[in-house]
Design a protein around this motif. Structure first.
Motif, PDB file in Angstrom:
ATOM      1  N   ARG A 220       0.904  -1.101  -0.364  1.00 48.49           N
ATOM      2  CA  ARG A 220       0.306  -0.147  -0.252  1.00 48.49           C
ATOM      3  C   ARG A 220       0.997   1.367  -0.271  1.00 48.49           C
ATOM      4  NH1 ARG A 220      -3.610  -3.862   3.894  1.00 48.49           N
ATOM      5  NH2 ARG A 220      -2.263  -2.673   5.292  1.00 48.49           N
ATOM      6  N   GLU A 221       1.947   1.417   0.341  1.00 47.66           N
ATOM      7  CA  GLU A 221       3.124   2.549   0.518  1.00 47.66           C
ATOM      8  C   GLU A 221       3.119   3.167  -0.658  1.00 47.66           C
ATOM      9  OE1 GLU A 221       6.122   1.283   3.065  1.00 47.66           O
ATOM     10  OE2 GLU A 221       4.897   1.672   4.921  1.00 47.66           O
ATOM     11  N   ILE A 222       3.311   1.761  -1.833  1.00 53.24           N
ATOM     12  CA  ILE A 222       4.006   2.022  -3.262  1.00 53.24           C
ATOM     13  C   ILE A 222       2.785   2.278  -4.364  1.00 53.24           C
ATOM     14  CG2 ILE A 222       4.619   0.629  -5.773  1.00 53.24           C
ATOM     15  CD1 ILE A 222       5.951  -1.229  -3.609  1.00 53.24           C
ATOM     16  N   PRO A 223       3.412   3.967  -4.639  1.00 53.13           N
ATOM     17  CA  PRO A 223       2.035   4.592  -5.501  1.00 53.13           C
ATOM     18  C   PRO A 223       2.374   4.058  -6.607  1.00 53.13           C
ATOM     19  CG  PRO A 223       3.906   6.249  -4.925  1.00 53.13           C
ATOM     20  CD  PRO A 223       4.693   4.761  -4.369  1.00 53.13           C
ATOM     21  N   ALA A 224       0.705   3.583  -6.959  1.00 56.69           N
ATOM     22  CA  ALA A 224       0.247   2.681  -8.400  1.00 56.69           C
ATOM     23  C   ALA A 224       1.427   3.079  -9.367  1.00 56.69           C
ATOM     24  CB  ALA A 224      -0.919   2.752  -8.179  1.00 56.69           C
ATOM     25  N   PHE A 225       0.659   3.412 -10.847  1.00 59.88           N
ATOM     26  CA  PHE A 225       1.398   2.797 -11.628  1.00 59.88           C
ATOM     27  C   PHE A 225       0.644   4.585 -12.473  1.00 59.88           C
ATOM     28  CE2 PHE A 225      -0.238   3.016 -16.632  1.00 59.88           C
ATOM     29  CZ  PHE A 225       0.933   3.308 -16.988  1.00 59.88           C
TER      30      PHE A 225
ATOM     31  N   MET B 169      10.883  -4.857  -5.873  1.00 61.37           N
ATOM     32  CA  MET B 169      10.947  -5.655  -7.589  1.00 61.37           C
ATOM     33  C   MET B 169       9.881  -4.673  -7.786  1.00 61.37           C
ATOM     34  SD  MET B 169      10.385  -9.179  -9.038  1.00 61.37           S
ATOM     35  CE  MET B 169       8.945  -9.361  -8.188  1.00 61.37           C
ATOM     36  N   ARG B 170       8.712  -4.357  -7.624  1.00 58.80           N
ATOM     37  CA  ARG B 170       7.593  -3.709  -8.247  1.00 58.80           C
ATOM     38  C   ARG B 170       7.996  -2.299  -8.369  1.00 58.80           C
ATOM     39  NH1 ARG B 170       3.557  -2.591 -10.671  1.00 58.80           N
ATOM     40  NH2 ARG B 170       1.247  -1.125  -9.692  1.00 58.80           N
ATOM     41  N   MET B 171       9.054  -1.461  -7.258  1.00 58.20           N
ATOM     42  CA  MET B 171       9.198   0.211  -7.836  1.00 58.20           C
ATOM     43  C   MET B 171       9.675   0.048  -8.939  1.00 58.20           C
ATOM     44  SD  MET B 171       8.441   2.474  -5.603  1.00 58.20           S
ATOM     45  CE  MET B 171       9.305   3.169  -5.007  1.00 58.20           C
ATOM     46  N   ALA B 172      10.877  -1.159  -9.069  1.00 60.07           N
ATOM     47  CA  ALA B 172      11.728  -1.134 -10.140  1.00 60.07           C
ATOM     48  C   ALA B 172      11.227  -1.478 -11.380  1.00 60.07           C
ATOM     49  CB  ALA B 172      13.053  -2.324 -10.823  1.00 60.07           C
ATOM     50  N   GLU B 173       9.749  -1.863 -11.646  1.00 59.45           N
ATOM     51  CA  GLU B 173       8.981  -2.670 -13.003  1.00 59.45           C
ATOM     52  C   GLU B 173       8.190  -0.980 -12.908  1.00 59.45           C
ATOM     53  OE1 GLU B 173       4.684  -4.686 -14.049  1.00 59.45           O
ATOM     54  OE2 GLU B 173       5.901  -5.132 -11.896  1.00 59.45           O
ATOM     55  N   LEU B 174       7.593   0.090 -12.081  1.00 63.68           N
ATOM     56  CA  LEU B 174       7.217   0.458 -12.138  1.00 63.68           C
ATOM     57  C   LEU B 174       8.655   1.795 -12.660  1.00 63.68           C
ATOM     58  CD1 LEU B 174       4.706   0.948  -9.561  1.00 63.68           C
ATOM     59  CD2 LEU B 174       4.189   0.976 -11.455  1.00 63.68           C
ATOM     60  N   ASP B 175       9.514   1.989 -12.055  1.00 66.43           N
ATOM     61  CA  ASP B 175      10.586   2.960 -12.983  1.00 66.43           C
ATOM     62  C   ASP B 175      10.477   2.291 -14.109  1.00 66.43           C
ATOM     63  OD1 ASP B 175      12.476   5.361 -12.325  1.00 66.43           O
ATOM     64  OD2 ASP B 175      13.450   4.036 -12.362  1.00 66.43           O
ATOM     65  N   MET B 176      10.775   1.023 -14.611  1.00 65.08           N
ATOM     66  CA  MET B 176      11.683   1.414 -15.987  1.00 65.08           C
ATOM     67  C   MET B 176       9.992   1.101 -17.027  1.00 65.08           C
ATOM     68  SD  MET B 176      12.061  -3.097 -15.785  1.00 65.08           S
ATOM     69  CE  MET B 176      13.370  -2.932 -14.385  1.00 65.08           C
TER      70      MET B 176
ATOM     71  N   GLY C  56       4.760  14.342  -9.393  1.00 67.82           N
ATOM     72  CA  GLY C  56       4.205  14.498  -8.595  1.00 67.82           C
ATOM     73  C   GLY C  56       6.114  13.463  -8.008  1.00 67.82           C
ATOM     74  N   LEU C  57       5.895  12.921  -8.506  1.00 68.43           N
ATOM     75  CA  LEU C  57       6.988  11.158  -8.003  1.00 68.43           C
ATOM     76  C   LEU C  57       7.532  10.455  -8.392  1.00 68.43           C
ATOM     77  CD1 LEU C  57       3.409   8.953  -7.626  1.00 68.43           C
ATOM     78  CD2 LEU C  57       3.524  10.270  -6.276  1.00 68.43           C
ATOM     79  N   ASP C  58       9.056  10.258  -7.908  1.00 69.29           N
ATOM     80  CA  ASP C  58       9.901  10.457  -8.083  1.00 69.29           C
ATOM     81  C   ASP C  58      10.261   9.117  -7.240  1.00 69.29           C
ATOM     82  OD1 ASP C  58      12.952  10.177  -7.938  1.00 69.29           O
ATOM     83  OD2 ASP C  58      13.519  12.166  -7.880  1.00 69.29           O
ATOM     84  N   ARG C  59      10.113   8.224  -8.443  1.00 66.48           N
ATOM     85  CA  ARG C  59      10.933   6.899  -7.927  1.00 66.48           C
ATOM     86  C   ARG C  59      11.625   6.264  -7.212  1.00 66.48           C
ATOM     87  NH1 ARG C  59       5.800   4.080  -8.548  1.00 66.48           N
ATOM     88  NH2 ARG C  59       3.869   5.557 -10.182  1.00 66.48           N
ATOM     89  N   GLN C  60      12.940   6.825  -7.922  1.00 69.40           N
ATOM     90  CA  GLN C  60      14.222   6.731  -7.608  1.00 69.40           C
ATOM     91  C   GLN C  60      14.570   6.885  -6.163  1.00 69.40           C
ATOM     92  OE1 GLN C  60      16.748   7.518 -11.539  1.00 69.40           O
ATOM     93  NE2 GLN C  60      15.626   6.198 -12.538  1.00 69.40           N
ATOM     94  N   ARG C  61      14.300   7.918  -6.265  1.00 66.50           N
ATOM     95  CA  ARG C  61      14.773   8.878  -4.834  1.00 66.50           C
ATOM     96  C   ARG C  61      13.256   7.891  -3.862  1.00 66.50           C
ATOM     97  NH1 ARG C  61      12.165  11.531  -1.483  1.00 66.50           N
ATOM     98  NH2 ARG C  61       9.943  10.785  -2.462  1.00 66.50           N
ATOM     99  N   ALA C  62      12.124   7.812  -3.894  1.00 65.70           N
ATOM    100  CA  ALA C  62      11.604   6.823  -3.089  1.00 65.70           C
ATOM    101  C   ALA C  62      11.794   5.678  -3.462  1.00 65.70           C
ATOM    102  CB  ALA C  62      10.529   6.768  -3.805  1.00 65.70           C
ATOM    103  N   VAL C  63      12.371   5.172  -3.566  1.00 65.17           N
ATOM    104  CA  VAL C  63      12.868   3.888  -3.802  1.00 65.17           C
ATOM    105  C   VAL C  63      14.507   3.344  -2.694  1.00 65.17           C
ATOM    106  CG1 VAL C  63      14.557   2.991  -5.609  1.00 65.17           C
ATOM    107  CG2 VAL C  63      13.109   1.567  -4.504  1.00 65.17           C
ATOM    108  N   GLN C  64      15.248   4.387  -2.503  1.00 64.16           N
ATOM    109  CA  GLN C  64      16.626   4.943  -1.751  1.00 64.16           C
ATOM    110  C   GLN C  64      15.941   5.276  -0.423  1.00 64.16           C
ATOM    111  OE1 GLN C  64      19.740   4.031  -3.017  1.00 64.16           O
ATOM    112  NE2 GLN C  64      20.003   4.310  -1.967  1.00 64.16           N
ATOM    113  N   GLU C  65      15.290   5.940  -0.674  1.00 67.47           N
ATOM    114  CA  GLU C  65      15.612   6.782   1.032  1.00 67.47           C
ATOM    115  C   GLU C  65      14.188   6.577   1.564  1.00 67.47           C
ATOM    116  OE1 GLU C  65      15.096  11.507   0.008  1.00 67.47           O
ATOM    117  OE2 GLU C  65      17.294  11.003  -1.351  1.00 67.47           O
TER     118      GLU C  65
END
Length: 260
Positions: free
Chosen positions: A116-121, A178-185, A195-204
Motif C-alpha cells: 500500500r505504500e507504493i504509488p500506483a502506475f 521489484m515492483r518499484m523497479a518495474e514501475l520505474d522502467m 510529482g512522484l520521484d520513484r528513484q528517490r523514493a525507492v532509495q530514501e
C-alpha cells in the motif's frame, strides 16, 4: 529417491501459536507422485485434525502454502516428496520472518502494508487503456516481474528483514523493491507528472540501500524471476547514477527546467 510406490515417512511439524509451540513427530504414509502438501493434508485427515495450514490452488499459482521445509522457504504444493530419501526426516515449519498465528499459518500483513505504500502506475495523459503502445522488449521486461504470485518466499528469506526486526519499518523487501523497479522502467509510467520521484523514493523511503544483492530472493522464487539481476541491481544502478553521476544530475536538472 524412493524405489517403491509407497513408504512410511518421518515428519516433524511445528505445532503452536504466537505464545508457544514445538516440533511434533509423525510417521505418515507417502505414495508415488505426492508433494509435501499432500502429506500435510493426510496428517490433518488421520492424525492431526486441528493442524492449521493455509492453501488454495495446489497448483503453484496462489502462493498460499508457503512454509519452510528442512529450513528452506518453499511452496508445499510444489515440493515433491521424491526430492527426499525414504529414510529422511522432513521438517515443516512456518515462515520464520513473520509472526505465527497458529501452526503453519503466519501473519503476512507486513507485505500488504508495504504494498500500500507504493504509488500506483500513473497512466499517460490523453490515452485510453486500449491505446497504450510499447515496444515488445519493454513488454517482456515488465512481464517477468508480473509473474510474481506473492508467495512472499523472497520476503521470508531476505536476511535484512529475517534477522533484523528493526529494519521492517524502513525496508520494503525484494518483492516490493521489484515492483518499484518495474514501475520505474515502465516506458508509459508518468509518475513525475504527479510529482512522484520513484528513484528517490525507492532509495530514501523503501530502503533499496539495505539490499546487498546476495541473490537469496532469486534462489527461492518459484516463478524463477531473476529478482536481483533484472530488478534490484538495475534499480540500484539508476538510483546511484541519478544521485552521484554529475552528467546524469545535470541532465535531470535541465529536463526539469524545460518542463517547467
Amino acid at each position: 529417491m524412493s524405489t517403491s510406490t509407497s513408504y512410511e515417512a518421518k515428519f516433524r511439524v511445528w505445532r503452536g501459536d504466537a505464545d508457544s509451540g514445538e516440533l511434533r513427530d509423525f510417521t505418515i504414509e507417502v505414495n508415488e507422485g505426492e508433494v509435501v502438501l499432500d502429506i500435510i493434508h493426510r496428517l490433518q485427515a488421520t492424525q492431526a485434525p486441528d493442524l492449521a495450514v493455509r492453501w488454495n490452488c495446489k497448483a503453484g499459482k496462489c502462493g498460499s502454502c508457503s512454509a519452510e521445509i528442512n529450513g528452506r522457504p518453499r511452496l508445499m504444493c510444489m515440493t515433491r516428496m521424491s526430492l527426499f530419501a525414504p529414510e529422511d526426516t522432513i521438517t515443516v515449519t512456518p515462515l520464520r520472518t513473520f509472526p505465527v498465528i497458529r501452526d503453519l499459518v503466519t501473519d503476512v500483513e507486513f507485505n500488504y502494508r508495504k504494498a500500500r505504500e507504493i504509488p500506483a502506475f500513473v497512466p499517460p495523459a490523453g490515452l485510453a487503456p486500449g491505446e497504450y503502445r510499447m515496444r515488445q522488449e519493454d513488454v517482456g521486461r515488465s512481464q517477468e516481474f508480473r509473474k510474481c504470485i506473492e508467495c512472499f518466499l523472497c520476503q521470508d528469506v531476505c536476511h535484512v528483514v529475517r534477522d533484523h526486526e528493526e529494519n521492517k519499518q524502513a525496508f520494503a523487501g525484494p518483492r516490493f523493491l521489484m515492483r518499484m523497479a518495474e514501475l520505474d522502467m515502465h516506458p508509459l509510467d508518468e509518475a513525475s507528472r504527479e510529482g512522484l520521484d520513484r528513484q528517490r523514493a525507492v532509495q530514501e523511503e523503501h530502503g533499496l540501500g539495505f539490499c546487498n544483492i546476495t541473490k537469496c530472493c532469486t534462489e527461492v522464487c518459484p516463478e524463477s524471476i531473476k529478482i536481483t539481476d533484472n530488478a534490484l541491481i538495475p534499480m540500484k544502478e539508476r538510483a546511484v547514477d541519478r544521485k552521484y553521476d554529475p552528467l546524469v544530475w545535470l541532465g535531470s536538472k535541465i529536463r526539469r527546467r524545460r518542463s517547467d
